[in-house]
Design an enzyme around this catalytic site. Structure first.
Site, PDB file in Angstrom:
ATOM      1  CD  GLU A  31      -2.865  -0.655   2.614  1.00  0.00           C
ATOM      2  OE1 GLU A  31      -2.744   0.445   3.206  1.00  0.00           O
ATOM      3  OE2 GLU A  31      -3.624  -1.555   3.003  1.00  0.00           O
ATOM      4  CD  GLU A  59     -12.229   1.762   0.831  1.00  0.00           C
ATOM      5  OE1 GLU A  59     -12.761   0.753   1.364  1.00  0.00           O
ATOM      6  OE2 GLU A  59     -11.000   1.940   0.781  1.00  0.00           O
ATOM      7  CE  LYS A  64     -10.285   2.869   5.148  1.00  0.00           C
ATOM      8  NZ  LYS A  64      -8.943   2.757   4.542  1.00  0.00           N
ATOM      9  CD  GLU A 115      -7.087   6.352   7.590  1.00  0.00           C
ATOM     10  OE1 GLU A 115      -7.327   5.402   6.820  1.00  0.00           O
ATOM     11  OE2 GLU A 115      -5.966   6.551   8.089  1.00  0.00           O
TER      12      GLU A 115
END
Length: 471
Positions: free
Chosen positions: A272, A326, A329, A335
């Site tokens: 990542e 997203e 999250k 984030e």
């Protein structure tokens, strides 16, 4: 005679592969699903086929995703969730049951190349309880035993992604070691990875280092600026022009410090890395401009086949984080904003993911969003056969030779001065020849197999003056 033999040896690589230096380097991406506005997996898989993304890492074994990526030519890394590690560690039969129900039904149609056991397991808390490190090691060993029993251990690797928090210190890179309390566990994990030829996964984020220390970290150093003026010098003589390379080599030093020896080396993979486009008020570096800069440079780095100052010849495989924003999250705003795409399929910012001669509409080539890409993807009964974008070049060359030889294809268009000669790439020439053969023989699916290198597409691969025949 000796001179002739020497000449043949020198020319052999060119005889075997008359198209040197045309390797297509792909890029990996993380596909998280903690959002209530994301497109269905099938649409995601169709879009990625038209981009340079050739590897996808997910965080579970979602059957809808595994099915969607079948027969796409895209490799998948699946995961055991942290909450399931303890059960799989209990015994081999539990690991086998998990594998038999969650993974086995989808292979070989879906190309699963690795199983990530947990995610940042050693530095994560579950209900404020530290997870058992011994369970992680045992779960990895149990799953590997399952793969051996099923003769899949060469195809599928077992590994686990770590955060940079496993290190006692990451600077200077040459002096880095693992946190003292993790050394026994890391010794077992690294030995396992070395013995099974599996990669060491690290989640590396220069963004967080800059966010937490903006007065001490140069923004261009964090953004992969590769500027010697903002570089950092290691006491052992290495010069780091960007933080990601320093983080990778810090992990490399920590692995070496375990003292397992040069014959038990492991490949390091960046599982990542990314940069958010939006954050809370104190996250001033989380902007679309910085996210675009970082991820563009990260993708270029992934395709460059370059190593790091400590190991300049070792290619580093990279998985960009992430495919989508997203919205479900938890945590700070950044984030939820690491994605290149929004939930509706539009791009958060412009990053070139185009891949000429990948399947799909080369005119869009990943530059648009999901809606515009797929709205015209299926065009009635027309269908073509092309080469998979990351197929083995030796096999492609053999396929090209067959099609233009015994296969009976008229290949004049891909010879010099032909309308399909440019670009002078093996992938392009093989695609033209494969399609011609496929059309000649009635467009049966088995006529587009070519030892697993062919891919049927509903989007016309025609470009410029080069016309791909169809029935």
């Amino acid at each position: 005679m000796a001179t002739t033999q020497l000449l043949l040896l020198l020319l052999l690589p060119f005889i075997l592969n008359p198209f040197p230096n045309v390797a297509v380097s792909g890029v990996g991406i993380n596909y998280g699903t903690l959002g209530n506005n994301l497109p269905p997996p099938k649409r995601v898989a169709q879009l990625l086929q038209s981009t340079l993304i050739d590897k996808v890492k997910i965080y579970d074994t979602n059957p809808e995703i595994l099915q969607a990526f079948s027969n796409t030519g895209i490799d998948l890394i699946v995961a055991v969730e942290n909450s399931r590690v303890a059960n799989i560690s209990s015994d081999v039969s539990s690991a086998d049951q998990w594998f038999a129900t969650r993974v086995l039904p989808f292979i070989p149609a879906t190309s699963i190349t690795a199983i990530a056991v947990g995610n940042e397991y050693l530095t994560s808390n579950s209900d404020h309880q530290v997870l058992d490190p011994a369970a992680l090691v045992q779960a990895m060993q149990n799953l590997h035993s399952v793969l051996i029993a099923r003769a899949l251990d060469r195809k599928i690797k077992i590994t686990t992604p770590h955060s940079m928090a496993i290190l006692a210190s990451s600077f200077p890179p040459s002096a880095s070691t693992f946190a003292t309390d993790l050394v026994p566990t890391m010794t077992s994990i690294v030995a396992f990875l070395a013995d099974t030829a599996s990669p060491f996964m690290i989640n590396a984020y220069p963004y967080f280092a800059y966010r937490d220390n903006p007065d001490m970290v140069n923004i261009q150093y964090a953004l992969l600026g590769n500027s010697t003026s903002t570089g950092v010098r290691d006491p052992k003589g290495y010069t780091y022009t960007n933080m990601l390379d320093a983080q990778i080599d810090a992990v490399r030093s920590a692995v070496n410090a375990l003292g397992l020896g040069p014959h038990r080396a492991v490949e390091i993979m960046v599982s990542e890395s990314g940069w958010p486009s939006k954050g809370d008020t104190n996250e001033i570096a989380a902007t679309p401009e910085n996210a675009k800069t970082y991820n563009t440079r990260l993708i270029e780095r992934a395709q460059s086949n370059k190593g790091t100052p400590m190991k300049p010849l070792d290619k580093i495989e990279v998985f960009v984080f992430a495919l989508f924003n997203e919205n479900k999250k938890e945590g700070v705003a950044s984030e939820r904003n690491f994605g290149i795409f929004n939930g509706d399929g539009s791009k958060v910012y412009e990053v070139d993911l185009s891949c000429q001669f990948c399947s799909g509409d080369s005119g869009n080539g990943g530059n648009g969003g999901f809606g515009e890409k797929l709205s015209g993807a299926v065009r009635g009964p027309s269908v073509w056969c092309i080469a998979k974008p990351h197929a083995d070049e030796k096999v492609l060359q053999a396929v090209l030779d067959f099609c233009c030889g015994g296969g009976g294809v008229d290949c004049r268009e891909i010879y010099e001065n032909g309308d399909c000669f440019a670009p002078d790439k093996l992938l392009a020439h093989a695609s033209y020849a494969m399609n011609a053969y496929y059309q000649m023989h009635g467009r049966n699916y088995w006529n587009c197999d070519f030892k697993g290198t062919g891919l049927v597409t509903f989007s016309d691969p025609t470009y410029g003056r080069c016309r791909y025949p169809q029935q």
